[in-house]
Write a protein that holds these residues in place. Structure first.
Motif, PDB file in Angstrom:
ATOM      1  N   LEU A   7     -10.473   9.066  38.255  1.00 14.04           N
ATOM      2  CA  LEU A   7     -11.762   8.951  37.554  1.00 14.04           C
ATOM      3  C   LEU A   7     -12.904   9.446  38.423  1.00 14.04           C
ATOM      4  O   LEU A   7     -13.783  10.183  37.952  1.00 14.04           O
ATOM      5  CB  LEU A   7     -12.012   7.482  37.182  1.00 14.04           C
ATOM      6  CG  LEU A   7     -11.353   6.977  35.908  1.00 14.04           C
ATOM      7  CD1 LEU A   7     -11.464   5.471  35.831  1.00 14.04           C
ATOM      8  CD2 LEU A   7     -12.013   7.595  34.686  1.00 14.04           C
ATOM      9  N   LYS A   9     -12.742  11.547  40.877  1.00 11.32           N
ATOM     10  CA  LYS A   9     -12.630  13.002  41.018  1.00 11.32           C
ATOM     11  C   LYS A   9     -13.203  13.701  39.774  1.00 11.32           C
ATOM     12  O   LYS A   9     -13.996  14.637  39.871  1.00 11.32           O
ATOM     13  CB  LYS A   9     -11.149  13.365  41.202  1.00 11.32           C
ATOM     14  CG  LYS A   9     -10.917  14.798  41.632  1.00 11.32           C
ATOM     15  CD  LYS A   9      -9.425  15.006  41.844  1.00 11.32           C
ATOM     16  CE  LYS A   9      -9.110  16.492  41.849  1.00 11.32           C
ATOM     17  NZ  LYS A   9      -7.680  16.755  41.809  1.00 11.32           N
ATOM     18  N   LYS A  10     -12.814  13.175  38.607  1.00 11.81           N
ATOM     19  CA  LYS A  10     -13.281  13.769  37.347  1.00 11.81           C
ATOM     20  C   LYS A  10     -14.805  13.654  37.225  1.00 11.81           C
ATOM     21  O   LYS A  10     -15.490  14.612  36.884  1.00 11.81           O
ATOM     22  CB  LYS A  10     -12.569  13.064  36.178  1.00 11.81           C
ATOM     23  CG  LYS A  10     -12.904  13.562  34.796  1.00 11.81           C
ATOM     24  CD  LYS A  10     -13.919  12.724  34.078  1.00 11.81           C
ATOM     25  CE  LYS A  10     -13.491  11.311  33.838  1.00 11.81           C
ATOM     26  NZ  LYS A  10     -14.569  10.487  33.269  1.00 11.81           N
ATOM     27  N   GLN A  13     -16.490  16.031  39.504  1.00 11.90           N
ATOM     28  CA  GLN A  13     -16.416  17.401  38.972  1.00 11.90           C
ATOM     29  C   GLN A  13     -17.471  17.622  37.895  1.00 11.90           C
ATOM     30  O   GLN A  13     -18.115  18.666  37.840  1.00 11.90           O
ATOM     31  CB  GLN A  13     -15.012  17.654  38.406  1.00 11.90           C
ATOM     32  CG  GLN A  13     -13.990  17.927  39.488  1.00 11.90           C
ATOM     33  CD  GLN A  13     -12.557  17.768  38.998  1.00 11.90           C
ATOM     34  OE1 GLN A  13     -12.288  17.169  37.959  1.00 11.90           O
ATOM     35  NE2 GLN A  13     -11.620  18.299  39.763  1.00 11.90           N
ATOM     36  N   ILE A  14     -17.674  16.600  37.059  1.00 16.73           N
ATOM     37  CA  ILE A  14     -18.668  16.715  35.983  1.00 16.73           C
ATOM     38  C   ILE A  14     -20.090  16.764  36.560  1.00 16.73           C
ATOM     39  O   ILE A  14     -20.934  17.522  36.105  1.00 16.73           O
ATOM     40  CB  ILE A  14     -18.503  15.533  34.983  1.00 16.73           C
ATOM     41  CG1 ILE A  14     -17.246  15.742  34.135  1.00 16.73           C
ATOM     42  CG2 ILE A  14     -19.729  15.377  34.091  1.00 16.73           C
ATOM     43  CD1 ILE A  14     -16.886  14.573  33.236  1.00 16.73           C
ATOM     44  N   LYS A  17     -22.634  19.866  39.861  1.00 19.01           N
ATOM     45  CA  LYS A  17     -23.794  20.777  39.818  1.00 19.01           C
ATOM     46  C   LYS A  17     -25.100  20.009  40.013  1.00 19.01           C
ATOM     47  O   LYS A  17     -25.981  20.443  40.745  1.00 19.01           O
ATOM     48  CB  LYS A  17     -23.822  21.515  38.472  1.00 19.01           C
ATOM     49  CG  LYS A  17     -22.962  22.752  38.474  1.00 19.01           C
ATOM     50  CD  LYS A  17     -23.160  23.536  37.195  1.00 19.01           C
ATOM     51  CE  LYS A  17     -22.209  24.707  37.154  1.00 19.01           C
ATOM     52  NZ  LYS A  17     -22.137  25.303  35.816  1.00 19.01           N
ATOM     53  N   GLU A  92     -23.634   9.750  28.139  1.00 19.51           N
ATOM     54  CA  GLU A  92     -23.501  11.212  28.151  1.00 19.51           C
ATOM     55  C   GLU A  92     -22.280  11.680  27.327  1.00 19.51           C
ATOM     56  O   GLU A  92     -22.362  12.682  26.630  1.00 19.51           O
ATOM     57  CB  GLU A  92     -23.378  11.688  29.602  1.00 19.51           C
ATOM     58  CG  GLU A  92     -23.644  13.166  29.807  1.00 19.51           C
ATOM     59  CD  GLU A  92     -25.113  13.551  29.756  1.00 19.51           C
ATOM     60  OE1 GLU A  92     -25.968  12.654  29.678  1.00 19.51           O
ATOM     61  OE2 GLU A  92     -25.384  14.764  29.774  1.00 19.51           O
TER      62      GLU A  92
END
Lengths: 282, 283
Positions: A7, A9-10, A13-14, A17, A92
């Motif tokens: 979780l 890591k995910k 990643q989201i 940026k 989100e």
């Protein structure tokens, strides 16, 4: 733990940026300084000699203040990005239409919530710390060239500033995270509007009814209280540097307010997760 | 062989405010069946599926694989895979990130199968999901689902907005790669003609109530379409069918197969015909 790592890591990643933006802003800031310095150098206007300035405070103080002050801008940027990330933490996926996908996975809601909370707050802390190390190196070079670099004092100044912002980030992030469970869009602004509304209502009620209702904004400001040193007497500072730095540590970290901030943040996290859990997924 | 029930529903009732979306549903779904859930818009199909998945507050009990479930229970999703509208994948992740995430949190993930399916597809691992076409998203969702070794698969209008090629491919893949006699698939779709051939059982739902749950072959044998010239309409009307369809010079209705009407043309009904007969048209 494997699920929680996945979780995290995910979610990283989201949010990668967004988390990187403060780094780009800092890089842009330094690039601008370099550009200005280069222009000044080539036009013959460059004059950098801290030792020559009349009435210069002691080197200890310069080391301390320089590192304390240089984190002001990145600290504020970090707070803004904590708000940006946490205000979307629990809503989100609904906006992105991916709530069904995420909630159809065999993973606890508490894990899901904790992962987003950690990425939103600790993710920004990590970035702030990275910037502060970079800033520290830059300031160290400038001080070594132009004045005198004293590692322990400079590092204490940097660390105290960063920790103040981290604490402020923790409480502001937790409040915004809570709002993200309540509101589906623009959570921070909506939450703030409600707090301000209650503030005005209480002020009016207190004035009209002679009541003494506690004002939410005043309480929040007290809770956020970053406790950075506001005034430093050069003489006292140079006479007993370590005493002064220890005093600031007490004001920043080792006090009841810190415990209260951690406690309130925990309560807000639990509250937000319970609200999120009670939501129906339609 | 006695088939065990994978899903058992008792007195399931769901309200949205004052609206009764599900009305006292009693249902048993055996293992190894492919079941179609058919109903009009707003009949309660999606609400029913979301209750099974523990997403909605409701009255009544639901058992999955013999165990009663609570809302938002993690273990529900260990046994049930769910494909809603394929657009629900997270657009912000890449294909590989999505697969890595699902594989890490699902103990039933079959990595070999996933790699095999990815290699045989034209999905690019580093492509962001948001940039995939709807058809490609379908392939990704299928790939993820087929790589999970779960007992039950719920499909809620999974092919909505897809063209006919992708729709056919979707259901063929589900049948070929996922289904075996130990797995149960529940499909809710409007494009019933396309899944009619693969369904074994049908559930008609209307206004939150289960109107019918039956083996499709049995149901089709039970009813026939009777077509007579328009001037002999009364031959059909005497049996009070819910709907009489008009075609060029003829009228037709779904009636009990045992009925005999002279000069009537008798045909085997489709699911749509049976649905119209059991549920009726729009009010």
């Amino acid at each position: 733990m494997t699920k929680f790592k996945a979780l995290l890591k995910k979610d990283l990643q989201i949010s990668k940026k967004t988390l990187m933006i403060p780094l780009w802003i800092t890089a842009g800031f330094y690039l601008l300084i370099l550009l200005i310095t280069a222009v000044a150098y080539f036009s013959g206007d460059l004059n950098l000699n801290l030792g020559d300035i009349q009435g210069t405070p002691p080197s200890e103080m310069i080391n301390y203040i320089a590192n304390l002050a240089i984190m002001g801008f990145p600290g504020l940027i970090s707070l803004i990005f904590i708000i940006i990330l946490t205000q979307g933490a629990l809503n989100e996926n609904i906006k992105n239409n991916s709530e069904l996908f995420h909630r159809s996975q065999p993973v606890s809601i508490w894990y899901q919530s904790a992962s987003r909370y950690i990425v939103g707050i600790a993710g920004n802390w990590f970035v702030l710390f990275a910037i502060s190390i970079f800033n520290f190196i830059i300031v160290a070079i400038i001080l070594a060239v132009a004045n005198k670099f004293i590692f322990t004092i400079a590092f204490a100044g940097m660390l105290q500033s960063v920790i103040s912002f981290m604490k402020t980030g923790l409480i502001i992030g937790s409040i915004t995270f809570f709002f993200s469970a309540v509101f589906k869009d623009k959570a921070f602004l909506q939450g703030l509007a409600i707090i301000v509304g209650v503030q005005f209502l209480f002020i009016i009620l207190n004035a009209l009814m002679q009541w003494h209702l506690p004002l939410p904004l005043s309480y929040l400001m007290k809770l956020i209280n970053a406790s950075t040193p506001t005034s430093i007497e050069p003489e006292i500072f140079s006479e007993n540097v370590s005493y002064y730095i220890n005093e600031v540590w007490k004001r920043i970290l080792i006090n009841w307010n810190t415990l209260l901030q951690i406690g309130v943040s925990g309560v807000l996290f639990v509250g937000a997760t319970l609200i999120y859990k009670s939501r129906e997924i339609k | 062989m006695i088939q065990e029930n994978v899903i058992k529903v008792n007195n399931l009732t769901k309200y949205y405010g004052k609206l009764k979306a599900l009305d006292n549903i009693e249902l048993e779904i055996p293992e190894g069946r492919i079941i179609g859930l058919l109903g009009k818009n707003g009949a309660g199909k999606s609400t029913f599926m979301r209750c099974i998945l523990g997403f909605l507050k409701h009255e009544g009990e639901i058992e999955i694989l013999g165990k009663p479930i609570k809302r938002h229970q993690e273990s529900i999703h260990e046994n049930i895979a769910f494909i809603p509208d394929v657009n629900s994948l997270d657009d912000r992740l890449t294909v590989k990130q999505t697969m890595d995430y699902v594989s890490a949190i699902n103990s039933s993930w079959n990595n070999e199968k996933a790699t095999e399916l990815l290699t045989s597809s034209d999905l690019k691992p580093n492509q962001r999901v948001g940039t995939l076409s709807k058809g490609m998203k379908t392939k990704l969702y299928l790939l993820i689902t087929l790589s999970l070794d779960v007992k039950v698969l719920l499909l809620d209008e999974p092919t909505l907005g897809l063209d006919i090629v992708f729709r056919k491919e979707f259901f063929n893949t589900i049948l070929g790669e996922f289904y075996d006699e130990n797995k149960t698939i529940i499909i809710s779709t409007h494009q019933v003609e396309e899944v009619e051939q693969i369904l074994q059982d049908i559930i008609f739902i209307d206004e939150g109530k289960i109107i019918l749950q039956q083996d499709i072959e049995e149901l089709k044998n039970q009813f026939s379409i009777f077509t007579v010239p328009s001037d002999q309409k009364e031959k059909l009307e005497q049996y009070n069918p819910k709907v009489i369809n008009k075609t060029l010079g003829h009228v037709s209705a779904v009636l009990d197969s045992k009925i005999e009407i002279t000069n009537a043309e008798v045909n085997r009904p489709t699911l749509s015909d049976l649905f119209m007969e059991k549920v009726g048209g729009s009010k």
